[in-house]
Design an enzyme around this catalytic site. Sequence first.
Site, mmCIF file in Angstrom:
data_model
loop_
_atom_site.group_PDB
_atom_site.id
_atom_site.type_symbol
_atom_site.label_atom_id
_atom_site.label_comp_id
_atom_site.label_asym_id
_atom_site.label_seq_id
_atom_site.Cartn_x
_atom_site.Cartn_y
_atom_site.Cartn_z
ATOM 1 N N ASP A 74 0.845 -1.187 0.000
ATOM 2 C CA ASP A 74 0.000 0.000 0.000
ATOM 3 C C ASP A 74 0.884 1.242 0.000
ATOM 4 O O ASP A 74 2.103 1.138 0.121
ATOM 5 C CB ASP A 74 -0.945 -0.001 1.214
ATOM 6 C CG ASP A 74 -0.222 -0.406 2.476
ATOM 7 O OD1 ASP A 74 0.959 -0.035 2.623
ATOM 8 O OD2 ASP A 74 -0.821 -1.089 3.323
ATOM 9 N N ASP A 76 1.472 4.816 1.837
ATOM 10 C CA ASP A 76 1.126 5.667 2.978
ATOM 11 C C ASP A 76 1.692 7.067 2.777
ATOM 12 O O ASP A 76 2.823 7.233 2.324
ATOM 13 C CB ASP A 76 1.705 5.067 4.267
ATOM 14 C CG ASP A 76 1.087 3.709 4.577
ATOM 15 O OD1 ASP A 76 -0.110 3.534 4.307
ATOM 16 O OD2 ASP A 76 1.802 2.821 5.072
ATOM 17 N N ASP A 158 9.323 3.200 13.740
ATOM 18 C CA ASP A 158 9.999 2.055 14.356
ATOM 19 C C ASP A 158 11.436 1.837 13.840
ATOM 20 O O ASP A 158 12.394 1.993 14.584
ATOM 21 C CB ASP A 158 9.155 0.768 14.237
ATOM 22 C CG ASP A 158 8.566 0.530 12.854
ATOM 23 O OD1 ASP A 158 8.914 1.275 11.917
ATOM 24 O OD2 ASP A 158 7.767 -0.408 12.702
HETATM 25 P P1 ATP Z 1 3.917 -3.212 5.123
HETATM 26 O O1 ATP Z 1 2.730 -2.316 4.864
HETATM 27 O O2 ATP Z 1 4.659 -3.623 3.922
HETATM 28 O O3 ATP Z 1 3.607 -4.325 6.032
HETATM 29 P P2 ATP Z 1 4.897 -0.887 6.497
HETATM 30 O O4 ATP Z 1 6.291 -0.488 6.924
HETATM 31 O O5 ATP Z 1 4.209 0.034 5.544
HETATM 32 O O6 ATP Z 1 5.007 -2.346 5.937
HETATM 33 P P3 ATP Z 1 2.688 -0.449 8.220
HETATM 34 O O7 ATP Z 1 2.175 -1.290 9.332
HETATM 35 O O8 ATP Z 1 1.827 -0.205 7.036
HETATM 36 O O9 ATP Z 1 4.065 -1.057 7.803
HETATM 37 O O10 ATP Z 1 3.083 0.954 8.872
HETATM 38 C C1 ATP Z 1 3.438 2.101 8.091
HETATM 39 C C2 ATP Z 1 4.582 2.838 8.768
HETATM 40 O O11 ATP Z 1 4.157 3.318 10.042
HETATM 41 C C3 ATP Z 1 5.811 1.998 9.066
HETATM 42 O O12 ATP Z 1 6.683 1.940 7.961
HETATM 43 C C4 ATP Z 1 6.427 2.727 10.227
HETATM 44 O O13 ATP Z 1 7.166 3.846 9.798
HETATM 45 C C5 ATP Z 1 5.210 3.230 11.000
HETATM 46 N N1 ATP Z 1 4.791 2.286 12.056
HETATM 47 C C6 ATP Z 1 3.876 1.302 11.953
HETATM 48 N N2 ATP Z 1 3.734 0.641 13.110
HETATM 49 C C7 ATP Z 1 4.592 1.231 13.981
HETATM 50 C C8 ATP Z 1 4.909 1.005 15.357
HETATM 51 N N3 ATP Z 1 4.323 0.042 16.047
HETATM 52 N N4 ATP Z 1 5.836 1.823 15.919
HETATM 53 C C9 ATP Z 1 6.423 2.813 15.215
HETATM 54 N N5 ATP Z 1 6.178 3.060 13.923
HETATM 55 C C10 ATP Z 1 5.267 2.280 13.307
HETATM 56 MG MG MG Z 2 2.209 -0.112 4.830
#
Ligand code: ATP
Ligand code: MG
Length: 467
Positions: A74, A76, A158
């Site tokens: 996705d 963001d 994170d």
């Molecule tokens: P994917 O969507 O491929 O699983 P992602 O990195 O985009 O990976 P998401 O869960 O969509 O993961 O979260 C988007 C962003 O928000 C992350 O890349 C991170 O920067 C931040 N984030 C998400 N969860 C946390 C958390 N628990 N603590 C700190 N930052 C977070």
């Molecule tokens: Mg994501």
Amino acid sequence: MLKKLFQSFRYPLRYTQHIQGTPKVLNSDQHSLERAKFSRYAVNIIERLQNAGYQAYLVGGCVRDMLLNITPKDFDVATSATPEQIRNEFRNARIIGRRFKLVHIHFGREIIEVATFRAHHPQNYEAANTNQSSRNESGRILRDNVYGTLEEDAQRRDFTINALYYDPVSNHILDYDNGIHDIRNNLICLIGDPMQRYQEDPVRMLRAVRFAAKLNFGIEKHTAAPIHNLAPMLREIPSARLFEEVLKMFLSGYAANTFKILVDLQLFDPLFRASAEALKYNPIYTHTLISEALIRTDLRIKQNKSVTPAFLFAALLWPALLMRALRLQERGMLPKLAMQEAAHKLIIEQCQHITIPKRFTMLIREIWNIQERMLYRSGKRADLLLNNPRFRASYDFLLLRESAGEQTGGLGEWWTNYQNANDSQRRNMIHNLDSKRDRVGDDLKKRCSNNTKRRHSSINAAGAASE
Ligand code: ATP
Ligand code: MG
């Protein structure tokens, strides 16, 4: 595996270097991203927000994955606009979320998630109570709606590889904490002090594992070090959130790798306590039934086939089920009833840690129940079972059990042949069974009918679906 996970790192005390206010800026000559490869809706949102005077960037997984030539799940967007300001700009925007207030902007079936920059949290409990954010006594963040600057937003993310901001208008990447370096070096590295960052949100331990498995990265040694001690903190996480995280870990196509890392880092125990205990007594299941189930799940996802969380949970819990059922049998309970009783209790217990929705627990129970029903094949039973919508999953499960060395008397082979046979061959197979009087089933039935009273009371107690 362990060696790779705990790669030593060039800057041993790196987490003490807090994010500086000024990011490294990579221009188009210094990175491989192309605006045209990102969702045009996300790029359009960013242009509109920037034109309205706000800062706006693509961030997180989509920037990380694009740099690694992986198709993002996705897109963001992070912005200086508040949710209300975003909603004023876009008619198709909806504010969602309690823990994190976010905006979803809808374009037909595509949804772009837009989040306002957030700041770090006050570190002590008293300070937290005077602010919009709040933590519990162990430092866990309970609400997270403190808006902040772009720099602060980068700091509260994170991992370094998740804190890269891409501006598709200027085609620049902002890198606040060596994210590009870690992408190039295949490292998962927490931003800030790892201990504190896990205490704020223990789910970050699972996220570290998920990204290590998905990207085939190592976990930087300071990021890995506190996990062993802090793993029990996962028990404080709301069980519904853990269910979501477990699905992300096991249904993203990297389940087998994820499971290995979870076990290595001792994070499997707090998630699946009963299974972890059973696997200590019966380690063969780790490398057979469970690993095989996860490998097959990954394969199905790569082939775009459907997967159900129920099959996964049925496999993850099976070693515990067998151990529990055996204990009940040793106390004199009939095998069939022991299985039902053990299944009922095990699922209740597991749901206290990870809320498995009822539609899946029912399916788990069905897959388990059909394991026994596959013994009874005489008359029309085999055909009835073959037409059961759960037959295919249950048959696959039977083969997994056999791969773990369970003695089924060739049941898997029989059902494989039966499915491949034509009508007259099937009649013969049943006839041959009849002549042997379908012994296993008949014997069990006789024993069960001698205990009808007990059977009914136990089944009622277990709330189990009988044949
Ligand atoms: P994917 O969507 O491929 O699983 P992602 O990195 O985009 O990976 P998401 O869960 O969509 O993961 O979260 C988007 C962003 O928000 C992350 O890349 C991170 O920067 C931040 N984030 C998400 N969860 C946390 C958390 N628990 N603590 C700190 N930052 C977070
Ligand atoms: Mg994501």
